[in-house]
Design an enzyme around this catalytic site. Structure first.
Site, PDB file in Angstrom:
ATOM      1  N   ASN A   1      -0.839  33.066  -6.999  1.00  0.00           N
ATOM      2  CA  ASN A   1      -0.897  31.594  -6.927  1.00  0.00           C
ATOM      3  C   ASN A   1      -0.552  30.897  -8.249  1.00  0.00           C
ATOM      4  O   ASN A   1      -0.031  29.783  -8.232  1.00  0.00           O
ATOM      5  CB  ASN A   1      -2.234  31.113  -6.353  1.00  0.00           C
ATOM      6  CG  ASN A   1      -3.428  31.524  -7.159  1.00  0.00           C
ATOM      7  OD1 ASN A   1      -3.347  32.412  -8.000  1.00  0.00           O
ATOM      8  ND2 ASN A   1      -4.551  30.886  -6.918  1.00  0.00           N
TER       9      ASN A   1
ATOM     10  N   LYS B   1       0.013  44.695 -13.535  1.00  0.00           N
ATOM     11  CA  LYS B   1       0.621  44.685 -12.203  1.00  0.00           C
ATOM     12  C   LYS B   1       0.569  43.253 -11.661  1.00  0.00           C
ATOM     13  O   LYS B   1      -0.490  42.745 -11.344  1.00  0.00           O
ATOM     14  CB  LYS B   1      -0.142  45.603 -11.242  1.00  0.00           C
ATOM     15  CG  LYS B   1       0.667  45.864  -9.976  1.00  0.00           C
ATOM     16  CD  LYS B   1      -0.175  46.130  -8.748  1.00  0.00           C
ATOM     17  CE  LYS B   1      -0.732  44.910  -8.118  1.00  0.00           C
ATOM     18  NZ  LYS B   1       0.245  43.946  -7.560  1.00  0.00           N
TER      19      LYS B   1
ATOM     20  N   GLY C   1      -8.094  37.666  -8.641  1.00  0.00           N
ATOM     21  CA  GLY C   1      -7.699  37.765  -7.240  1.00  0.00           C
ATOM     22  C   GLY C   1      -8.890  37.529  -6.341  1.00  0.00           C
ATOM     23  O   GLY C   1      -9.860  36.877  -6.740  1.00  0.00           O
TER      24      GLY C   1
ATOM     25  N   GLU D   1     -12.041  37.565 -12.222  1.00  0.00           N
ATOM     26  CA  GLU D   1     -11.862  36.136 -11.888  1.00  0.00           C
ATOM     27  C   GLU D   1     -11.572  36.102 -10.394  1.00  0.00           C
ATOM     28  O   GLU D   1     -10.458  36.414  -9.979  1.00  0.00           O
ATOM     29  CB  GLU D   1     -10.704  35.535 -12.682  1.00  0.00           C
ATOM     30  CG  GLU D   1     -10.911  35.503 -14.184  1.00  0.00           C
ATOM     31  CD  GLU D   1     -11.932  34.470 -14.630  1.00  0.00           C
ATOM     32  OE1 GLU D   1     -12.311  33.608 -13.807  1.00  0.00           O
ATOM     33  OE2 GLU D   1     -12.368  34.531 -15.786  1.00  0.00           O
TER      34      GLU D   1
ATOM     35  N   CYS E   1      -7.973  28.840  -6.856  1.00  0.00           N
ATOM     36  CA  CYS E   1      -9.382  29.256  -6.768  1.00  0.00           C
ATOM     37  C   CYS E   1     -10.279  28.071  -7.071  1.00  0.00           C
ATOM     38  O   CYS E   1     -11.419  28.014  -6.633  1.00  0.00           O
ATOM     39  CB  CYS E   1      -9.645  30.377  -7.761  1.00  0.00           C
ATOM     40  SG  CYS E   1      -9.139  29.953  -9.433  1.00  0.00           S
TER      41      CYS E   1
END
Ligand code: NAP
Length: 496
Positions: free
Chosen positions: A170, A193, A247, A269, A303
Protein backbone atom coordinates in the site's frame (compact mmCIF):
# COMPACT_ATOMS: atom_id res chain seq x y z
CA UNK A 1 16.74 4.30 -12.49
CA UNK A 2 18.08 7.36 -14.23
CA UNK A 3 15.89 10.42 -14.79
CA UNK A 4 13.77 9.80 -17.85
CA UNK A 5 10.73 12.00 -17.89
CA UNK A 6 10.69 14.71 -20.44
CA UNK A 7 7.75 17.06 -20.38
CA UNK A 8 7.72 16.88 -24.18
CA UNK A 9 6.75 13.19 -24.13
CA UNK A 10 3.18 12.00 -24.44
CA UNK A 11 1.80 10.47 -21.26
CA UNK A 12 1.95 6.93 -22.65
CA UNK A 13 5.57 7.45 -23.78
CA UNK A 14 6.44 8.75 -20.31
CA UNK A 15 4.86 5.71 -18.69
CA UNK A 16 6.75 3.37 -20.98
CA UNK A 17 10.03 5.24 -20.43
CA UNK A 18 9.69 5.13 -16.65
CA UNK A 19 8.85 1.43 -16.71
CA UNK A 20 11.70 0.59 -19.06
CA UNK A 21 14.20 2.48 -16.88
CA UNK A 22 13.27 0.43 -13.79
CA UNK A 23 15.35 -2.65 -12.92
CA UNK A 24 13.35 -5.87 -12.80
CA UNK A 25 15.96 -8.34 -11.60
CA UNK A 26 17.01 -9.40 -8.12
CA UNK A 27 19.44 -7.06 -6.37
CA UNK A 28 22.00 -9.24 -4.59
CA UNK A 29 25.46 -8.25 -3.42
CA UNK A 30 25.35 -5.01 -5.39
CA UNK A 31 24.50 -6.76 -8.67
CA UNK A 32 21.33 -7.03 -10.70
CA UNK A 33 20.80 -10.66 -11.60
CA UNK A 34 18.03 -12.97 -12.81
CA UNK A 35 16.52 -15.44 -10.37
CA UNK A 36 18.17 -18.88 -10.23
CA UNK A 37 15.02 -20.52 -11.62
CA UNK A 38 14.85 -18.06 -14.52
CA UNK A 39 11.18 -17.52 -13.67
CA UNK A 40 9.45 -14.15 -13.60
CA UNK A 41 6.10 -12.87 -12.34
CA UNK A 42 3.90 -10.12 -13.70
CA UNK A 43 3.23 -6.75 -12.12
CA UNK A 44 -0.13 -5.30 -13.15
CA UNK A 45 -1.65 -1.86 -13.42
CA UNK A 46 -4.74 -2.02 -11.15
CA UNK A 47 -6.46 0.69 -13.17
CA UNK A 48 -6.49 -1.50 -16.30
CA UNK A 49 -5.56 -5.02 -15.18
CA UNK A 50 -2.83 -4.99 -17.84
CA UNK A 51 0.69 -6.25 -17.26
CA UNK A 52 3.27 -3.49 -16.72
CA UNK A 53 6.47 -5.51 -16.39
CA UNK A 54 7.65 -8.97 -15.46
CA UNK A 55 9.97 -9.18 -12.46
CA UNK A 56 12.50 -11.88 -11.53
CA UNK A 57 10.93 -14.34 -9.11
CA UNK A 58 13.26 -15.14 -6.19
CA UNK A 59 13.34 -18.71 -4.93
CA UNK A 60 14.38 -19.88 -1.46
CA UNK A 61 17.84 -20.49 -2.94
CA UNK A 62 18.05 -16.86 -4.13
CA UNK A 63 16.93 -15.74 -0.69
CA UNK A 64 19.77 -17.71 0.87
CA UNK A 65 22.26 -16.17 -1.57
CA UNK A 66 20.98 -12.75 -0.52
CA UNK A 67 21.32 -13.63 3.16
CA UNK A 68 24.86 -14.93 2.54
CA UNK A 69 25.70 -11.55 0.99
CA UNK A 70 24.16 -9.64 3.92
CA UNK A 71 26.00 -11.79 6.47
CA UNK A 72 29.31 -11.41 4.62
CA UNK A 73 28.95 -7.62 4.46
CA UNK A 74 27.87 -7.15 8.09
CA UNK A 75 31.17 -6.91 9.97
CA UNK A 76 32.73 -4.35 7.62
CA UNK A 77 29.53 -2.34 7.39
CA UNK A 78 29.27 -2.12 11.18
CA UNK A 79 32.75 -0.55 11.20
CA UNK A 80 31.91 2.01 8.50
CA UNK A 81 32.26 5.57 9.77
CA UNK A 82 28.81 6.83 10.79
CA UNK A 83 29.38 10.00 8.80
CA UNK A 84 29.82 7.95 5.63
CA UNK A 85 26.67 5.95 6.32
CA UNK A 86 24.93 9.26 6.90
CA UNK A 87 26.24 10.73 3.65
CA UNK A 88 24.91 7.79 1.62
CA UNK A 89 21.44 8.32 3.08
CA UNK A 90 21.61 12.04 2.51
CA UNK A 91 22.58 11.56 -1.15
CA UNK A 92 19.75 9.05 -1.56
CA UNK A 93 17.30 11.57 -0.11
CA UNK A 94 18.44 14.16 -2.62
CA UNK A 95 18.33 11.79 -5.57
CA UNK A 96 14.85 10.60 -4.68
CA UNK A 97 13.65 14.18 -4.55
CA UNK A 98 15.33 14.98 -7.88
CA UNK A 99 13.55 11.99 -9.42
CA UNK A 100 10.32 12.49 -7.52
CA UNK A 101 8.16 12.73 -10.64
CA UNK A 102 9.56 9.57 -12.22
CA UNK A 103 9.30 7.59 -8.98
CA UNK A 104 5.79 8.89 -8.37
CA UNK A 105 4.61 7.86 -11.82
CA UNK A 106 6.14 4.42 -11.38
CA UNK A 107 4.37 4.00 -8.05
CA UNK A 108 1.05 5.12 -9.45
CA UNK A 109 1.35 2.67 -12.30
CA UNK A 110 1.90 -0.34 -10.06
CA UNK A 111 -0.24 0.68 -7.08
CA UNK A 112 -2.96 2.89 -8.54
CA UNK A 113 -2.98 5.89 -6.20
CA UNK A 114 -3.34 9.36 -7.75
CA UNK A 115 0.01 10.68 -8.89
CA UNK A 116 -0.23 13.71 -6.59
CA UNK A 117 -0.43 11.27 -3.65
CA UNK A 118 2.47 9.28 -5.05
CA UNK A 119 4.56 12.46 -5.13
CA UNK A 120 3.70 12.99 -1.46
CA UNK A 121 4.69 9.42 -0.66
CA UNK A 122 8.02 9.81 -2.46
CA UNK A 123 8.72 12.94 -0.39
CA UNK A 124 7.64 11.12 2.79
CA UNK A 125 9.77 8.09 1.86
CA UNK A 126 12.82 10.21 1.03
CA UNK A 127 12.40 12.08 4.31
CA UNK A 128 13.17 8.85 6.19
CA UNK A 129 16.57 8.85 4.50
CA UNK A 130 17.16 12.47 5.50
CA UNK A 131 15.95 11.89 9.05
CA UNK A 132 18.11 8.80 9.55
CA UNK A 133 21.10 10.48 7.87
CA UNK A 134 20.86 12.85 10.83
CA UNK A 135 20.39 10.01 13.34
CA UNK A 136 23.37 7.98 12.04
CA UNK A 137 25.86 10.39 13.59
CA UNK A 138 24.03 10.67 16.93
CA UNK A 139 24.20 7.08 18.16
CA UNK A 140 25.57 7.36 21.65
CA UNK A 141 26.09 5.15 24.69
CA UNK A 142 26.59 5.72 28.38
CA UNK A 143 29.17 6.00 31.06
CA UNK A 144 28.56 6.04 34.80
CA UNK A 145 30.38 5.56 38.06
CA UNK A 146 29.02 2.49 39.82
CA UNK A 147 27.08 3.49 42.97
CA UNK A 148 29.63 1.89 45.30
CA UNK A 149 32.35 4.04 43.76
CA UNK A 150 34.72 1.39 42.48
CA UNK A 151 33.93 0.23 38.99
CA UNK A 152 32.45 1.95 35.99
CA UNK A 153 29.44 1.19 33.82
CA UNK A 154 30.11 1.57 30.10
CA UNK A 155 27.17 1.16 27.72
CA UNK A 156 27.71 0.62 23.99
CA UNK A 157 25.14 0.72 21.19
CA UNK A 158 25.86 -1.67 18.34
CA UNK A 159 24.04 -2.78 15.19
CA UNK A 160 21.68 -5.71 15.69
CA UNK A 161 23.14 -7.45 12.64
CA UNK A 162 21.75 -8.80 9.37
CA UNK A 163 18.08 -7.91 9.18
CA UNK A 164 15.14 -9.24 7.21
CA UNK A 165 12.67 -6.61 6.01
CA UNK A 166 9.22 -7.39 4.60
CA UNK A 167 7.01 -4.63 3.20
CA UNK A 168 3.38 -4.30 2.00
CA UNK A 169 1.96 -2.99 -1.28
CA UNK A 170 0.00 0.00 0.00
CA UNK A 171 2.97 2.37 0.50
CA UNK A 172 5.50 0.71 -1.81
CA UNK A 173 8.30 3.23 -1.14
CA UNK A 174 7.80 4.63 2.36
CA UNK A 175 7.32 1.31 4.13
CA UNK A 176 10.71 0.29 2.76
CA UNK A 177 12.66 3.48 3.45
CA UNK A 178 11.21 3.60 6.99
CA UNK A 179 13.17 0.36 7.59
CA UNK A 180 16.18 0.83 5.29
CA UNK A 181 16.92 4.32 6.68
CA UNK A 182 17.42 3.24 10.31
CA UNK A 183 19.12 -0.04 9.33
CA UNK A 184 21.71 1.85 7.25
CA UNK A 185 22.13 4.45 10.00
CA UNK A 186 22.66 1.77 12.65
CA UNK A 187 25.06 -0.28 10.50
CA UNK A 188 22.86 -3.30 9.75
CA UNK A 189 22.85 -5.21 6.47
CA UNK A 190 19.52 -6.27 4.97
CA UNK A 191 17.51 -8.65 2.84
CA UNK A 192 14.30 -6.93 1.78
CA UNK A 193 11.27 -8.62 0.26
CA UNK A 194 8.84 -6.12 -1.25
CA UNK A 195 5.17 -6.96 -1.83
CA UNK A 196 4.68 -9.00 -4.99
CA UNK A 197 1.94 -6.61 -6.16
CA UNK A 198 4.27 -3.57 -6.11
CA UNK A 199 7.97 -4.50 -6.29
CA UNK A 200 9.00 -1.89 -8.89
CA UNK A 201 9.21 1.12 -6.57
CA UNK A 202 11.55 -0.70 -4.21
CA UNK A 203 13.75 -1.92 -7.05
CA UNK A 204 14.07 1.68 -8.26
CA UNK A 205 15.02 2.83 -4.74
CA UNK A 206 17.59 0.04 -4.41
CA UNK A 207 19.17 1.30 -7.62
CA UNK A 208 19.31 4.82 -6.20
CA UNK A 209 21.07 3.55 -3.06
CA UNK A 210 23.54 1.66 -5.25
CA UNK A 211 24.17 4.84 -7.20
CA UNK A 212 24.71 6.71 -3.93
CA UNK A 213 27.52 4.37 -2.92
CA UNK A 214 25.87 1.84 -0.63
CA UNK A 215 28.47 -0.96 -0.41
CA UNK A 216 27.73 -4.32 -2.03
CA UNK A 217 25.73 -6.72 0.11
CA UNK A 218 24.39 -4.10 2.53
CA UNK A 219 20.96 -4.07 0.89
CA UNK A 220 19.64 -7.05 -1.06
CA UNK A 221 16.17 -6.95 -2.62
CA UNK A 222 14.37 -10.17 -3.55
CA UNK A 223 10.89 -9.86 -5.05
CA UNK A 224 9.07 -13.18 -5.05
CA UNK A 225 5.72 -14.67 -5.87
CA UNK A 226 6.07 -17.11 -2.96
CA UNK A 227 6.71 -15.04 0.14
CA UNK A 228 6.44 -17.82 2.68
CA UNK A 229 8.69 -20.25 0.84
CA UNK A 230 11.31 -17.52 0.40
CA UNK A 231 11.28 -16.03 3.89
CA UNK A 232 10.71 -18.91 6.28
CA UNK A 233 14.11 -20.56 5.63
CA UNK A 234 15.80 -17.18 6.11
CA UNK A 235 14.06 -16.67 9.44
CA UNK A 236 14.82 -20.20 10.61
CA UNK A 237 18.45 -20.03 9.39
CA UNK A 238 19.56 -18.20 12.52
CA UNK A 239 22.11 -15.81 10.99
CA UNK A 240 19.62 -12.96 10.54
CA UNK A 241 19.16 -11.28 13.92
CA UNK A 242 16.18 -9.09 13.20
CA UNK A 243 12.87 -9.18 11.34
CA UNK A 244 11.08 -5.93 10.60
CA UNK A 245 7.66 -6.54 9.08
CA UNK A 246 4.88 -4.27 7.87
CA UNK A 247 1.68 -5.95 6.79
CA UNK A 248 -1.38 -7.72 8.09
CA UNK A 249 -1.78 -8.92 11.66
CA UNK A 250 -2.44 -12.42 10.37
CA UNK A 251 0.92 -12.71 8.59
CA UNK A 252 2.67 -10.84 11.44
CA UNK A 253 1.46 -13.45 13.93
CA UNK A 254 2.77 -16.28 11.74
CA UNK A 255 6.16 -14.58 11.41
CA UNK A 256 6.38 -14.01 15.17
CA UNK A 257 5.92 -17.74 15.67
CA UNK A 258 8.73 -18.43 13.18
CA UNK A 259 11.00 -15.85 14.84
CA UNK A 260 10.44 -17.38 18.28
CA UNK A 261 12.61 -20.37 17.39
CA UNK A 262 15.70 -18.17 16.93
CA UNK A 263 14.65 -15.60 19.59
CA UNK A 264 14.93 -13.04 16.81
CA UNK A 265 14.36 -9.34 17.47
CA UNK A 266 11.15 -8.22 15.77
CA UNK A 267 9.39 -5.03 14.76
CA UNK A 268 5.79 -5.47 13.71
CA UNK A 269 3.74 -2.75 12.00
CA UNK A 270 0.40 -4.45 11.58
CA UNK A 271 -3.24 -3.80 10.81
CA UNK A 272 -5.53 -1.17 12.29
CA UNK A 273 -9.19 -0.34 12.86
CA UNK A 274 -8.98 3.39 13.47
CA UNK A 275 -11.91 5.20 15.10
CA UNK A 276 -12.63 8.83 14.18
CA UNK A 277 -14.47 10.68 16.97
CA UNK A 278 -16.24 13.99 16.45
CA UNK A 279 -17.59 15.66 19.59
CA UNK A 280 -20.39 18.21 19.50
CA UNK A 281 -17.98 21.07 20.28
CA UNK A 282 -15.66 20.23 17.35
CA UNK A 283 -14.87 22.64 14.53
CA UNK A 284 -17.09 20.81 12.06
CA UNK A 285 -15.43 22.08 8.87
CA UNK A 286 -12.04 21.02 10.21
CA UNK A 287 -13.48 17.63 11.21
CA UNK A 288 -14.82 17.05 7.69
CA UNK A 289 -11.49 18.06 6.15
CA UNK A 290 -9.67 15.77 8.58
CA UNK A 291 -12.11 12.95 7.80
CA UNK A 292 -11.43 13.32 4.08
CA UNK A 293 -7.71 12.89 4.70
CA UNK A 294 -8.01 10.12 7.29
CA UNK A 295 -10.43 8.22 5.06
CA UNK A 296 -9.35 8.96 1.51
CA UNK A 297 -5.56 9.13 1.72
CA UNK A 298 -4.33 6.19 -0.34
CA UNK A 299 -7.92 5.46 -1.48
CA UNK A 300 -8.63 4.21 2.05
CA UNK A 301 -5.93 1.54 1.69
CA UNK A 302 -3.89 2.65 4.70
CA UNK A 303 -3.35 1.01 8.08
CA UNK A 304 -4.09 4.47 9.48
CA UNK A 305 -7.34 4.88 7.50
CA UNK A 306 -10.33 5.95 9.58
CA UNK A 307 -12.39 2.77 9.67
CA UNK A 308 -15.26 3.79 11.99
CA UNK A 309 -16.73 7.25 12.47
CA UNK A 310 -18.43 8.08 15.79
CA UNK A 311 -20.10 11.47 15.58
CA UNK A 312 -22.08 13.19 18.36
CA UNK A 313 -25.84 13.09 17.74
CA UNK A 314 -26.07 16.92 17.77
CA UNK A 315 -23.80 17.24 14.71
CA UNK A 316 -24.05 13.87 12.99
CA UNK A 317 -26.51 14.99 10.34
CA UNK A 318 -24.48 18.04 9.30
CA UNK A 319 -21.17 16.15 9.42
CA UNK A 320 -22.57 13.27 7.32
CA UNK A 321 -24.07 15.63 4.77
CA UNK A 322 -20.84 17.58 4.31
CA UNK A 323 -18.75 14.42 4.13
CA UNK A 324 -21.11 12.85 1.57
CA UNK A 325 -20.97 16.04 -0.55
CA UNK A 326 -17.20 16.00 -0.60
CA UNK A 327 -16.85 12.26 -1.12
CA UNK A 328 -19.41 12.34 -3.94
CA UNK A 329 -17.58 15.09 -5.81
CA UNK A 330 -14.17 13.40 -5.94
CA UNK A 331 -12.86 12.64 -9.42
CA UNK A 332 -12.37 8.92 -10.03
CA UNK A 333 -9.93 7.70 -12.67
CA UNK A 334 -6.58 6.35 -13.63
CA UNK A 335 -4.11 7.69 -11.06
CA UNK A 336 -1.58 8.82 -13.66
CA UNK A 337 -4.02 11.42 -15.02
CA UNK A 338 -3.44 14.77 -13.32
CA UNK A 339 -6.45 15.88 -11.28
CA UNK A 340 -7.71 12.39 -10.50
CA UNK A 341 -8.44 12.06 -6.77
CA UNK A 342 -9.56 8.44 -6.45
CA UNK A 343 -7.64 5.63 -8.12
CA UNK A 344 -8.48 1.92 -8.28
CA UNK A 345 -8.20 -0.52 -5.40
CA UNK A 346 -5.20 -2.80 -5.63
CA UNK A 347 -6.93 -5.88 -7.05
CA UNK A 348 -10.33 -7.36 -7.85
CA UNK A 349 -10.37 -9.29 -4.57
CA UNK A 350 -9.92 -6.04 -2.60
CA UNK A 351 -12.77 -4.34 -4.48
CA UNK A 352 -15.04 -7.35 -3.96
CA UNK A 353 -14.28 -7.40 -0.24
CA UNK A 354 -15.28 -3.72 0.06
CA UNK A 355 -18.52 -4.42 -1.78
CA UNK A 356 -19.28 -7.38 0.48
CA UNK A 357 -18.70 -5.27 3.61
CA UNK A 358 -20.98 -2.51 2.32
CA UNK A 359 -23.72 -5.01 1.46
CA UNK A 360 -23.46 -6.56 4.92
CA UNK A 361 -23.80 -3.14 6.61
CA UNK A 362 -26.80 -2.24 4.45
CA UNK A 363 -28.46 -5.60 5.15
CA UNK A 364 -28.12 -4.79 8.87
CA UNK A 365 -29.80 -1.40 8.53
CA UNK A 366 -27.14 1.11 7.38
CA UNK A 367 -28.21 3.79 4.87
CA UNK A 368 -26.11 4.73 1.83
CA UNK A 369 -25.71 8.53 1.55
CA UNK A 370 -23.39 8.37 -1.43
CA UNK A 371 -21.58 5.67 -3.44
CA UNK A 372 -22.11 2.10 -2.31
CA UNK A 373 -21.02 0.32 -5.48
CA UNK A 374 -18.06 -0.51 -7.71
CA UNK A 375 -17.42 1.39 -10.94
CA UNK A 376 -18.08 -0.55 -14.16
CA UNK A 377 -15.30 -1.04 -16.66
CA UNK A 378 -11.67 -2.10 -16.52
CA UNK A 379 -9.72 -1.69 -13.29
CA UNK A 380 -10.78 -2.21 -9.70
CA UNK A 381 -12.51 1.08 -8.88
CA UNK A 382 -14.98 1.59 -6.02
CA UNK A 383 -17.09 4.71 -5.52
CA UNK A 384 -16.34 6.84 -2.44
CA UNK A 385 -19.09 5.84 -0.04
CA UNK A 386 -20.70 7.27 3.10
CA UNK A 387 -22.93 5.04 5.23
CA UNK A 388 -24.99 6.31 8.17
CA UNK A 389 -26.86 4.56 10.98
CA UNK A 390 -24.27 1.81 10.88
CA UNK A 391 -25.12 -0.76 13.58
CA UNK A 392 -22.35 -2.10 15.86
CA UNK A 393 -22.73 -5.64 14.51
CA UNK A 394 -21.92 -4.61 10.90
CA UNK A 395 -18.77 -6.49 9.90
CA UNK A 396 -16.97 -3.35 8.69
CA UNK A 397 -16.79 -1.97 12.23
CA UNK A 398 -14.49 -4.82 13.24
CA UNK A 399 -12.69 -5.46 9.91
CA UNK A 400 -10.17 -3.26 8.10
CA UNK A 401 -12.22 -1.99 5.13
CA UNK A 402 -9.15 -0.91 3.10
CA UNK A 403 -11.30 1.07 0.70
CA UNK A 404 -13.10 4.40 0.29
CA UNK A 405 -15.99 3.72 2.66
CA UNK A 406 -16.88 5.88 5.68
CA UNK A 407 -19.33 4.20 8.08
CA UNK A 408 -20.90 6.68 10.53
CA UNK A 409 -22.56 5.93 13.88
CA UNK A 410 -24.08 8.56 16.20
CA UNK A 411 -23.27 8.71 19.93
CA UNK A 412 -24.33 10.81 22.90
CA UNK A 413 -22.21 9.71 25.85
CA UNK A 414 -18.41 10.09 26.07
CA UNK A 415 -17.87 7.07 28.33
CA UNK A 416 -20.01 4.82 26.19
CA UNK A 417 -18.32 5.87 22.97
CA UNK A 418 -14.86 5.29 24.44
CA UNK A 419 -15.90 1.80 25.49
CA UNK A 420 -17.10 1.12 21.94
CA UNK A 421 -13.98 2.65 20.38
CA UNK A 422 -11.62 0.56 22.51
CA UNK A 423 -13.60 -2.64 21.97
CA UNK A 424 -11.22 -3.98 19.30
CA UNK A 425 -8.05 -6.04 19.39
CA UNK A 426 -6.38 -3.35 17.24
CA UNK A 427 -4.71 -0.20 18.55
CA UNK A 428 -2.82 1.63 15.85
CA UNK A 429 -4.30 5.12 15.62
CA UNK A 430 -7.38 7.09 16.69
CA UNK A 431 -8.62 10.50 15.58
CA UNK A 432 -10.40 12.96 17.89
CA UNK A 433 -12.05 16.27 17.09
CA UNK A 434 -12.97 18.53 20.01
CA UNK A 435 -12.25 22.12 21.05
CA UNK A 436 -12.40 21.29 24.76
CA UNK A 437 -8.84 20.92 26.05
CA UNK A 438 -9.81 18.91 29.12
CA UNK A 439 -11.84 16.50 27.06
CA UNK A 440 -9.04 16.24 24.50
CA UNK A 441 -6.49 15.20 27.11
CA UNK A 442 -8.93 12.90 28.92
CA UNK A 443 -9.88 11.12 25.71
CA UNK A 444 -6.29 10.88 24.41
CA UNK A 445 -5.26 9.23 27.67
CA UNK A 446 -8.08 6.70 27.52
CA UNK A 447 -7.76 5.72 23.87
CA UNK A 448 -6.07 2.37 23.42
CA UNK A 449 -3.86 3.29 20.47
CA UNK A 450 -0.20 3.90 19.73
CA UNK A 451 -1.01 7.21 18.01
CA UNK A 452 -3.74 9.85 18.18
CA UNK A 453 -4.56 12.51 15.62
CA UNK A 454 -5.95 15.36 17.73
CA UNK A 455 -7.87 17.74 15.50
CA UNK A 456 -5.95 16.43 12.51
CA UNK A 457 -6.49 13.57 10.12
CA UNK A 458 -2.86 12.66 9.42
CA UNK A 459 -0.31 11.34 11.90
CA UNK A 460 2.47 10.05 9.61
CA UNK A 461 5.65 12.03 10.19
CA UNK A 462 9.22 10.72 9.85
CA UNK A 463 10.21 12.62 13.00
CA UNK A 464 7.54 10.89 15.12
CA UNK A 465 7.40 7.36 16.58
CA UNK A 466 4.94 5.48 14.36
CA UNK A 467 3.44 2.26 15.66
CA UNK A 468 0.62 0.46 17.37
CA UNK A 469 -0.32 -1.45 20.49
CA UNK A 470 -2.38 -4.63 20.99
CA UNK A 471 -2.72 -6.54 17.71
CA UNK A 472 -1.46 -3.53 15.72
CA UNK A 473 2.16 -4.19 16.43
CA UNK A 474 5.38 -4.15 18.37
CA UNK A 475 8.01 -1.40 18.28
CA UNK A 476 8.13 2.01 16.64
CA UNK A 477 9.40 3.29 13.29
CA UNK A 478 10.65 6.81 12.68
CA UNK A 479 11.42 9.51 15.22
CA UNK A 480 14.09 9.07 17.85
CA UNK A 481 12.94 5.52 18.58
CA UNK A 482 13.20 4.27 14.99
CA UNK A 483 16.92 3.58 15.15
CA UNK A 484 16.58 1.74 18.48
CA UNK A 485 14.90 -1.09 16.61
CA UNK A 486 18.20 -1.77 14.82
CA UNK A 487 20.54 -1.37 17.81
CA UNK A 488 21.61 -3.71 20.58
CA UNK A 489 22.88 -2.57 23.96
CA UNK A 490 26.13 -3.91 25.33
CA UNK A 491 27.16 -3.19 28.91
CA UNK A 492 30.83 -3.38 29.84
CA UNK A 493 31.65 -3.62 33.53
CA UNK A 494 34.92 -1.73 34.03
CA UNK A 495 37.16 -2.47 36.94
CA UNK A 496 38.83 0.61 38.43
P1 NAP B 1 0.24 -8.90 3.94
O1 NAP B 1 -0.60 -9.77 3.11
O2 NAP B 1 0.44 -9.27 5.36
O3 NAP B 1 1.64 -8.80 3.19
C1 NAP B 1 2.68 -7.99 3.66
C2 NAP B 1 3.99 -8.55 3.18
O4 NAP B 1 4.19 -9.83 3.77
C3 NAP B 1 4.05 -8.75 1.67
O5 NAP B 1 5.36 -8.49 1.23
C4 NAP B 1 3.71 -10.21 1.53
O6 NAP B 1 4.20 -10.82 0.36
C5 NAP B 1 4.43 -10.77 2.74
N1 NAP B 1 3.96 -12.09 3.15
C6 NAP B 1 2.74 -12.62 2.99
N2 NAP B 1 2.72 -13.87 3.52
C7 NAP B 1 3.97 -14.11 4.01
C8 NAP B 1 4.58 -15.20 4.67
N3 NAP B 1 3.91 -16.32 4.92
N4 NAP B 1 5.86 -15.10 5.03
C9 NAP B 1 6.57 -13.99 4.78
N5 NAP B 1 6.05 -12.90 4.16
C10 NAP B 1 4.76 -12.97 3.80
O7 NAP B 1 -0.28 -7.40 3.95
P2 NAP B 1 -0.64 -6.49 2.71
O8 NAP B 1 -1.96 -6.92 2.20
O9 NAP B 1 0.50 -6.40 1.77
O10 NAP B 1 -0.75 -5.07 3.41
C11 NAP B 1 -1.91 -4.63 4.02
C12 NAP B 1 -1.82 -4.79 5.52
O11 NAP B 1 -0.66 -4.12 5.99
C13 NAP B 1 -2.98 -4.16 6.23
O12 NAP B 1 -3.41 -4.99 7.27
C14 NAP B 1 -2.39 -2.87 6.77
O13 NAP B 1 -3.07 -2.35 7.89
C15 NAP B 1 -1.00 -3.29 7.09
N6 NAP B 1 -0.11 -2.14 7.14
C16 NAP B 1 0.36 -1.73 8.37
C17 NAP B 1 1.16 -0.61 8.45
C18 NAP B 1 1.67 -0.14 9.77
O14 NAP B 1 2.59 0.68 9.76
N7 NAP B 1 1.15 -0.59 10.90
C19 NAP B 1 1.51 0.08 7.30
C20 NAP B 1 1.02 -0.35 6.06
C21 NAP B 1 0.22 -1.48 6.01
P3 NAP B 1 3.25 -10.92 -0.94
O15 NAP B 1 3.14 -9.57 -1.43
O16 NAP B 1 3.98 -11.80 -1.87
O17 NAP B 1 1.95 -11.50 -0.47
Amino acid sequence: MSPVISRAMSSSDRERAVLNATPTELFINGQWRPGSSGKVFDVEDPSTGKVLRAVADATAEDGMTALDAAVAAQAKWAQYPPRERSDILRRAYELMMQRQDDLALLMTLEMGKPVAESRSEIAYAAEFFRWFAEEAVRIDGGFAIAPHGSGRVLVMRQPVGPSLLITPWNFPAAMGTRKIGPAVAAGCTMVLKPASLTPLSMLAIADILRECGLPDGVLNVVPSSSAGRLMEPLIRDGRARKLSFTGSTEVGRLLLEQCAEQIMRTSMELGGNAPFLVFADADLDAAVQGAMIAKMRNIGEACTAANRFYVHADVVEEFSRQLADQMGSLRIGRGSEEGVQVGPLIEAQARDKVQRLVEDAVARGAQVLVGGEPVDGPGYFYRPTVLVDVPPDAELTSTEIFGPVAPITAFTDEQQVLTAVNDTPFGLVSYVYTRDLNRALRVCERLEAGMVGLNQGLVSNPAAPFGGIKHSGLGREGGGLGIEEFLETKYVALAT
